[in-house]
Write a protein that holds these residues in place. Structure first.
Motif, PDB file in Angstrom:
ATOM      1  N   VAL A 110      30.781  33.958  -5.329  1.00 28.77           N
ATOM      2  CA  VAL A 110      31.926  33.080  -5.119  1.00 28.77           C
ATOM      3  C   VAL A 110      31.949  31.978  -6.161  1.00 28.77           C
ATOM      4  O   VAL A 110      30.964  31.713  -6.845  1.00 28.77           O
ATOM      5  CB  VAL A 110      31.895  32.443  -3.707  1.00 28.77           C
ATOM      6  CG1 VAL A 110      32.037  33.491  -2.640  1.00 28.77           C
ATOM      7  CG2 VAL A 110      30.618  31.639  -3.517  1.00 28.77           C
ATOM      8  N   VAL A 111      33.101  31.332  -6.246  1.00 28.22           N
ATOM      9  CA  VAL A 111      33.277  30.160  -7.099  1.00 28.22           C
ATOM     10  C   VAL A 111      33.498  28.959  -6.193  1.00 28.22           C
ATOM     11  O   VAL A 111      34.369  28.985  -5.324  1.00 28.22           O
ATOM     12  CB  VAL A 111      34.492  30.337  -8.039  1.00 28.22           C
ATOM     13  CG1 VAL A 111      34.713  29.061  -8.846  1.00 28.22           C
ATOM     14  CG2 VAL A 111      34.265  31.513  -8.960  1.00 28.22           C
ATOM     15  N   ILE A 112      32.682  27.918  -6.366  1.00 23.19           N
ATOM     16  CA  ILE A 112      32.835  26.662  -5.621  1.00 23.19           C
ATOM     17  C   ILE A 112      33.672  25.725  -6.473  1.00 23.19           C
ATOM     18  O   ILE A 112      33.319  25.439  -7.624  1.00 23.19           O
ATOM     19  CB  ILE A 112      31.470  26.024  -5.309  1.00 23.19           C
ATOM     20  CG1 ILE A 112      30.600  27.002  -4.524  1.00 23.19           C
ATOM     21  CG2 ILE A 112      31.662  24.719  -4.545  1.00 23.19           C
ATOM     22  CD1 ILE A 112      31.177  27.380  -3.185  1.00 23.19           C
ATOM     23  N   GLU A 113      34.804  25.287  -5.937  1.00 22.53           N
ATOM     24  CA  GLU A 113      35.747  24.477  -6.697  1.00 22.53           C
ATOM     25  C   GLU A 113      35.100  23.182  -7.191  1.00 22.53           C
ATOM     26  O   GLU A 113      34.637  22.365  -6.390  1.00 22.53           O
ATOM     27  CB  GLU A 113      36.975  24.152  -5.846  1.00 22.53           C
ATOM     28  CG  GLU A 113      37.811  25.358  -5.494  1.00 22.53           C
ATOM     29  CD  GLU A 113      38.454  25.984  -6.702  1.00 22.53           C
ATOM     30  OE1 GLU A 113      38.639  25.270  -7.700  1.00 22.53           O
ATOM     31  OE2 GLU A 113      38.765  27.188  -6.660  1.00 22.53           O
ATOM     32  N   GLY A 114      35.055  23.018  -8.518  1.00 24.96           N
ATOM     33  CA  GLY A 114      34.644  21.752  -9.111  1.00 24.96           C
ATOM     34  C   GLY A 114      33.157  21.503  -9.129  1.00 24.96           C
ATOM     35  O   GLY A 114      32.727  20.421  -9.518  1.00 24.96           O
ATOM     36  N   VAL A 115      32.312  22.469  -8.734  1.00 27.15           N
ATOM     37  CA  VAL A 115      30.865  22.242  -8.661  1.00 27.15           C
ATOM     38  C   VAL A 115      30.152  23.439  -9.268  1.00 27.15           C
ATOM     39  O   VAL A 115      30.502  24.591  -8.985  1.00 27.15           O
ATOM     40  CB  VAL A 115      30.393  22.050  -7.204  1.00 27.15           C
ATOM     41  CG1 VAL A 115      28.899  21.714  -7.180  1.00 27.15           C
ATOM     42  CG2 VAL A 115      31.192  20.945  -6.532  1.00 27.15           C
ATOM     43  N   ASP A 116      29.147  23.170 -10.101  1.00 27.01           N
ATOM     44  CA  ASP A 116      28.337  24.233 -10.681  1.00 27.01           C
ATOM     45  C   ASP A 116      26.929  24.202 -10.106  1.00 27.01           C
ATOM     46  O   ASP A 116      26.477  23.182  -9.562  1.00 27.01           O
ATOM     47  CB  ASP A 116      28.257  24.081 -12.208  1.00 27.01           C
ATOM     48  CG  ASP A 116      29.612  24.323 -12.861  1.00 27.01           C
ATOM     49  OD1 ASP A 116      30.466  24.955 -12.206  1.00 27.01           O
ATOM     50  OD2 ASP A 116      29.789  23.880 -14.009  1.00 27.01           O
ATOM     51  N   ASP A 117      26.221  25.315 -10.271  1.00 29.56           N
ATOM     52  CA  ASP A 117      24.793  25.400  -9.954  1.00 29.56           C
ATOM     53  C   ASP A 117      24.476  25.036  -8.515  1.00 29.56           C
ATOM     54  O   ASP A 117      23.545  24.284  -8.232  1.00 29.56           O
ATOM     55  CB  ASP A 117      23.976  24.506 -10.908  1.00 29.56           C
ATOM     56  CG  ASP A 117      24.068  25.021 -12.335  1.00 29.56           C
ATOM     57  OD1 ASP A 117      24.041  26.250 -12.505  1.00 29.56           O
ATOM     58  OD2 ASP A 117      24.171  24.196 -13.250  1.00 29.56           O
ATOM     59  N   LEU A 118      25.261  25.523  -7.578  1.00 30.77           N
ATOM     60  CA  LEU A 118      24.960  25.347  -6.165  1.00 30.77           C
ATOM     61  C   LEU A 118      24.457  26.661  -5.582  1.00 30.77           C
ATOM     62  O   LEU A 118      25.003  27.721  -5.867  1.00 30.77           O
ATOM     63  CB  LEU A 118      26.208  24.908  -5.390  1.00 30.77           C
ATOM     64  CG  LEU A 118      26.561  23.424  -5.417  1.00 30.77           C
ATOM     65  CD1 LEU A 118      27.840  23.198  -4.629  1.00 30.77           C
ATOM     66  CD2 LEU A 118      25.434  22.589  -4.839  1.00 30.77           C
ATOM     67  N   ILE A 169      38.018  32.813   2.247  1.00 28.87           N
ATOM     68  CA  ILE A 169      36.738  32.161   2.523  1.00 28.87           C
ATOM     69  C   ILE A 169      36.826  30.656   2.312  1.00 28.87           C
ATOM     70  O   ILE A 169      37.761  30.141   1.691  1.00 28.87           O
ATOM     71  CB  ILE A 169      35.610  32.741   1.644  1.00 28.87           C
ATOM     72  CG1 ILE A 169      35.992  32.643   0.149  1.00 28.87           C
ATOM     73  CG2 ILE A 169      35.289  34.174   2.026  1.00 28.87           C
ATOM     74  CD1 ILE A 169      34.880  33.030  -0.798  1.00 28.87           C
ATOM     75  N   ILE A 170      35.795  29.975   2.831  1.00 30.93           N
ATOM     76  CA  ILE A 170      35.650  28.529   2.649  1.00 30.93           C
ATOM     77  C   ILE A 170      34.160  28.213   2.702  1.00 30.93           C
ATOM     78  O   ILE A 170      33.382  28.932   3.352  1.00 30.93           O
ATOM     79  CB  ILE A 170      36.434  27.742   3.727  1.00 30.93           C
ATOM     80  CG1 ILE A 170      36.571  26.277   3.329  1.00 30.93           C
ATOM     81  CG2 ILE A 170      35.804  27.906   5.107  1.00 30.93           C
ATOM     82  CD1 ILE A 170      37.593  25.510   4.134  1.00 30.93           C
ATOM     83  N   GLY A 171      33.738  27.170   1.989  1.00 29.84           N
ATOM     84  CA  GLY A 171      32.334  26.802   1.963  1.00 29.84           C
ATOM     85  C   GLY A 171      32.023  25.652   2.904  1.00 29.84           C
ATOM     86  O   GLY A 171      32.863  24.783   3.147  1.00 29.84           O
ATOM     87  N   PHE A 172      30.786  25.654   3.435  1.00 27.86           N
ATOM     88  CA  PHE A 172      30.307  24.563   4.278  1.00 27.86           C
ATOM     89  C   PHE A 172      29.009  24.051   3.667  1.00 27.86           C
ATOM     90  O   PHE A 172      28.022  24.799   3.535  1.00 27.86           O
ATOM     91  CB  PHE A 172      30.061  25.051   5.707  1.00 27.86           C
ATOM     92  CG  PHE A 172      29.555  23.974   6.643  1.00 27.86           C
ATOM     93  CD1 PHE A 172      30.424  23.035   7.172  1.00 27.86           C
ATOM     94  CD2 PHE A 172      28.212  23.887   6.963  1.00 27.86           C
ATOM     95  CE1 PHE A 172      29.966  22.043   8.025  1.00 27.86           C
ATOM     96  CE2 PHE A 172      27.743  22.897   7.811  1.00 27.86           C
ATOM     97  CZ  PHE A 172      28.621  21.967   8.345  1.00 27.86           C
ATOM     98  N   ILE A 229      34.313  22.802   1.798  1.00 29.39           N
ATOM     99  CA  ILE A 229      34.632  22.758   0.382  1.00 29.39           C
ATOM    100  C   ILE A 229      35.353  24.052   0.003  1.00 29.39           C
ATOM    101  O   ILE A 229      35.042  25.128   0.526  1.00 29.39           O
ATOM    102  CB  ILE A 229      33.341  22.573  -0.467  1.00 29.39           C
ATOM    103  CG1 ILE A 229      33.693  22.352  -1.932  1.00 29.39           C
ATOM    104  CG2 ILE A 229      32.388  23.738  -0.286  1.00 29.39           C
ATOM    105  CD1 ILE A 229      32.488  21.924  -2.767  1.00 29.39           C
ATOM    106  N   GLU A 230      36.346  23.947  -0.858  1.00 27.73           N
ATOM    107  CA  GLU A 230      37.127  25.121  -1.241  1.00 27.73           C
ATOM    108  C   GLU A 230      36.268  26.115  -2.025  1.00 27.73           C
ATOM    109  O   GLU A 230      35.444  25.717  -2.860  1.00 27.73           O
ATOM    110  CB  GLU A 230      38.333  24.725  -2.088  1.00 27.73           C
ATOM    111  CG  GLU A 230      39.425  24.023  -1.315  1.00 27.73           C
ATOM    112  CD  GLU A 230      40.006  24.920  -0.221  1.00 27.73           C
ATOM    113  OE1 GLU A 230      40.149  26.131  -0.472  1.00 27.73           O
ATOM    114  OE2 GLU A 230      40.300  24.401   0.871  1.00 27.73           O
ATOM    115  N   ALA A 231      36.462  27.387  -1.746  1.00 34.80           N
ATOM    116  CA  ALA A 231      35.721  28.443  -2.444  1.00 34.80           C
ATOM    117  C   ALA A 231      36.598  29.682  -2.529  1.00 34.80           C
ATOM    118  O   ALA A 231      37.485  29.889  -1.697  1.00 34.80           O
ATOM    119  CB  ALA A 231      34.426  28.767  -1.701  1.00 34.80           C
ATOM    120  N   HIS A 232      36.379  30.481  -3.543  1.00 37.11           N
ATOM    121  CA  HIS A 232      37.057  31.773  -3.631  1.00 37.11           C
ATOM    122  C   HIS A 232      36.149  32.769  -4.333  1.00 37.11           C
ATOM    123  O   HIS A 232      35.157  32.396  -4.973  1.00 37.11           O
ATOM    124  CB  HIS A 232      38.407  31.662  -4.342  1.00 37.11           C
ATOM    125  CG  HIS A 232      38.315  31.193  -5.766  1.00 37.11           C
ATOM    126  ND1 HIS A 232      38.397  29.862  -6.106  1.00 37.11           N
ATOM    127  CD2 HIS A 232      38.141  31.869  -6.919  1.00 37.11           C
ATOM    128  CE1 HIS A 232      38.283  29.742  -7.409  1.00 37.11           C
ATOM    129  NE2 HIS A 232      38.124  30.950  -7.939  1.00 37.11           N
TER     130      HIS A 232
END
Length: 741
Positions: free
Chosen positions: A595-603, A619-622, A651-654
């Motif tokens: 997935v891609v976490i909006e605006g955040v890298d290396d999570l 999907i959505i991230g928690f 947090i938004e994710a796709h």
């Protein structure tokens, strides 16, 4: 008689007499103006000349009158009868009767129904080349095709009435042709009548089909029933009278109906339960509808007070509803003369849900897939038919506007039915058949006419794809404003093709970039790319190099992985023997991450075990405390019920683009009739699809003869899961297949 509108030959004397006799029989059923319209339709029919039907040998006039008579006995409106009479007249008139004359003489509604009937008739006479494995889905799509073509629900009534007459008239047909007609009737037309709740047609179609497909069984059951048919009808009438009298004494308001079980239903139950007719307790049955749940149990007390209850023949689906939320009390008693009698007791609301809700038999036992729009459309059709005497033309028009089909059903040149979203194009159709056909597509024919690739298809169209051996997709196909593709499947296949074409170039560029980066960092170790690929969720090292060449994966990330001392990793594994979580992923689109976490890298991310999302799920991230981001489906119950404070951690994710297949666990629930070989059949579907099963739980409900099976399997994405669910739903006696969480 009204003056004929059309310059056609005079009818034969016998046909004219038959028409007069039939019109006279309708005198008390339809008002004068409606009979006048029917008379004009009969005049058109009488003046038409067509070849005798090959299946029955009847003239078009006799066939049209017989079909219209069945509809009249169903108390259908005069417009439906007119459409049945005029069906085929455009072809039989030798060109004298035109569409314009039909429109002028009978109005747009009837003209449209006649046109729909002509299209359906043309499709019904085409033999399809279908494998045994695909037959169930093809038959389901045929039923949906009939409903999709018919803009007016009454068109389907005409088709079913015509099928009833056909089944009545094929007794002397050659056995092979008769068997084919009976099988189509049993598998396509009888289930369609069942969905629409037209019980008289459903029962007759099923019984006549059994008569030709299982003649010995039919005769045996018919003989046993014929010996006491009048007795059973009289018996049920007496039981209903006794119950009404008792309920009136106790002040319980009840609506009581009774029915004798038809031959096919008896045979089906004997087959399903492997019992003889003597062990079927609902040959005589009554249904009691009351106002409240308390009245249900009061009515049950009355029944058990009047007659002795048969042990093990009681089910309380009110206290414990079925999986489809069906509610009712079922009991069997030794009624008058100690004869077995089945009694169903429910409230009016429960009955409404059983007939029109998800508990309806067709929706639970026949419907394929979770197409809520299609089910709502059929339910509305049923409700309109139930209240057709009070329904207005305005209400029917509102139905057409509000319940326009979301899918269309088109045919291949071999007459296989293919389901597509409304608005689909020939190019969507090509990719639905096979990716290679789509990739090599260079043109299309619809109903034998060349059309552009962005032509909009409609239900009933026959589509032929023109291909060239060396043809390839165009990047214009991906442009939304050109309108070539409307389905996600087709767009993904085109993207994959272009990605694969550039693979070799990206592989070469990625290898050069990695070599230069390793030299810059002074790393002399030989890269073990196959091991590194697993850390980035790729299958092999070449996929890593290609991702670097495309710019989807940072070369520095890979270089750092190459430079990590492997000996230290081994020591770390010795100190920490338990399974470690997956190393943090660099969440950028196409980086091999899930997935891609909006605006955040290396999570660090991991999939939620509660809802088990798979690619293409919304999907959505928690954000957790110390464990990175947990990825949930947006409809997950745990997400929907978060408190205000916890909701701030969403947090938004796709999903990121994936360069290779990955596998994700998902839970499936399969509900089916509890029969021998069920688990074997389901396991065979998984084995054929090369799907890993990593968990199984099964439960059998003896009171309902159903089995519930929960499987944890690994799939590549949502499309992979949907294909697998479709195959499972095609298994015999599978009631329901859905994701479970």
């Amino acid at each position: 008689m009204v003056k004929p509108l059309y310059n056609l030959p005079e009818p034969h004397t016998d046909d004219a007499e038959a028409i007069r006799h039939w019109l006279d029989s309708l005198e008390t059923q339809y008002p004068a103006d409606e009979r006048a319209c029917l008379t004009r339709a009969c005049e058109v029919l009488a003046h038409c000349r067509g070849e005798p039907r090959p299946d029955t040998g009847e003239t078009p006039i006799r066939h049209g009158l017989s079909t219209a008579d069945i509809l009249a006995r169903l108390r259908m409106d005069h417009e439906t009868l007119v459409a049945a009479l005029l069906k085929g007249c455009l072809d039989w008139s030798g060109g004298e009767l035109t569409e314009a004359a039909l429109l002028e003489g009978f109005g747009p509604g009837i003209a449209r129904m006649v046109d729909d009937l002509a299209r359906i008739d043309q499709l019904a006479n085409v033999e399809a080349v279908i494998t045994a494995k695909d037959q169930p889905q093809h038959e389901e799509n045929l039923r949906r095709l009939l409903l999709g073509i018919a803009e007016d629900v009454r068109v389907v009534l005409v088709v079913l009435a015509e099928r009833v007459h056909l089944m009545r008239a094929i007794k002397d047909l050659e056995p092979e042709r008769r068997t084919k007609i009976a099988r189509d009737t049993q598998r396509v037309y009888a289930p369609l009548a069942n969905r629409l709740g037209i019980w008289q047609i459903k029962w007759e179609l099923e019984d006549l089909s059994l008569r030709y497909l299982q003649p010995e069984e039919y005769r045996r059951i018919a003989k046993l029933l014929a010996e006491r048919r009048e007795e059973r009808e009289h018996y049920i009438a007496e039981v209903m009278a006794t119950l009404r009298e008792k309920f009136e004494e106790l002040g319980i308001g009840a609506e009581i109906t009774g029915r004798p079980k038809h031959i096919y239903s008896i045979w089906k139950k004997m087959q399903r339960k492997n019992v003889d007719i003597a062990d079927i307790f609902d040959l005589r049955a009554v249904r009691i509808l009351v106002d409240s749940v308390a009245d249900c149990y009061a009515a049950l007390g009355v029944v058990h007070g009047l007659w002795r209850h048969i042990p093990k023949e009681f089910d309380d689906y009110i206290a414990t509803p079925k999986g489809n939320f069906y509610q009712s009390l079922h009991t069997a008693v030794e009624g008058p003369e100690t004869k077995a009698l089945e009694v169903q007791i429910r409230t009016h609301a429960m009955h409404q849900h059983a007939e029109f809700g998800v508990a309806a038999h067709w929706a639970y036992k026949e419907a394929k897939g979770h197409d809520a729009e299609f089910q709502r459309r059929v339910v509305w059709m049923r409700q309109w038919l139930e209240t057709k005497d009070e329904a207005s033309g305005e209400r029917l028009e509102r139905f057409k506007a509000e319940f326009e089909p979301a899918h269309i059903y088109v045919l291949t040149p071999q007459s296989k039915v293919v389901e597509l979203p409304k608005g689909a194009t020939p190019l969507d159709f090509a990719y639905a058949i096979h990716s290679e056909i789509g990739n090599r597509c260079r043109g299309a024919k619809v109903n034998e006419r060349i059309v552009p690739l962005n032509h909009t298809l409609h239900s009933g169209d026959t589509v032929e794809i023109l291909t060239q051996k060396n043809a390839a997709p165009s990047r214009d196909w991906l442009s939304p404003h050109h309108g070539y593709l409307t389905t996600a499947r087709a767009r993904n296949r085109v993207r994959q093709w272009f990605k694969q074409q550039d693979f070799d170039k990206h592989l070469h560029e990625g290898r050069g970039l990695l070599e230069r980066e390793l030299a810059r960092l002074g790393i002399a170790d030989k890269p073990h790319l196959d091991e590194i690929a697993l850390r980035f969720n790729f299958k092999r090292g070449d996929d890593v190099l290609a991702a670097i060449g495309r710019g989807d994966l940072a070369v520095g990330q890979v270089a750092r992985q190459v430079g990590e001392p492997r000996a230290e990793e081994a020591k770390e594994r010795e100190r920490e023997p338990e399974i470690k979580p997956r190393p943090p992923r660099h969440h950028k689109p196409g980086a091999g991450s899930d997935v891609v976490i909006e605006g955040v890298d290396d999570l660090m991310t991991h999939m939620a075990p509660c809802c088990k999302p798979v690619p293409d799920d919304p999907i959505i991230g928690f954000v957790t405390r110390g464990r990175g981001v947990t990825i949930h489906r947006r409809d997950c119950g745990n997400i929907r019920h978060l408190g205000a404070e916890e909701s701030e951690r969403l947090i938004e994710a796709h999903w990121a683009d994936r360069s290779g297949p990955s596998h994700y666990p998902v839970d499936l629930l399969v509900v089916a009739a509890d029969r021998k070989g069920l688990l074997r059949d389901v396991s065979s579907i998984f084995a054929d699809a090369d799907v890993d099963v990593i968990g199984v739980e099964t439960h059998s409900e003896r009171s309902t003869d159903t089995a519930s099976m929960r499987f944890t399997i690994e799939v590549e994405d949502n499309a992979h899961l949907e294909r697998l669910m479709t195959k499972l739903q095609q298994l015999p006696e599978v009631h329901q297949v859905r994701r479970f969480h």
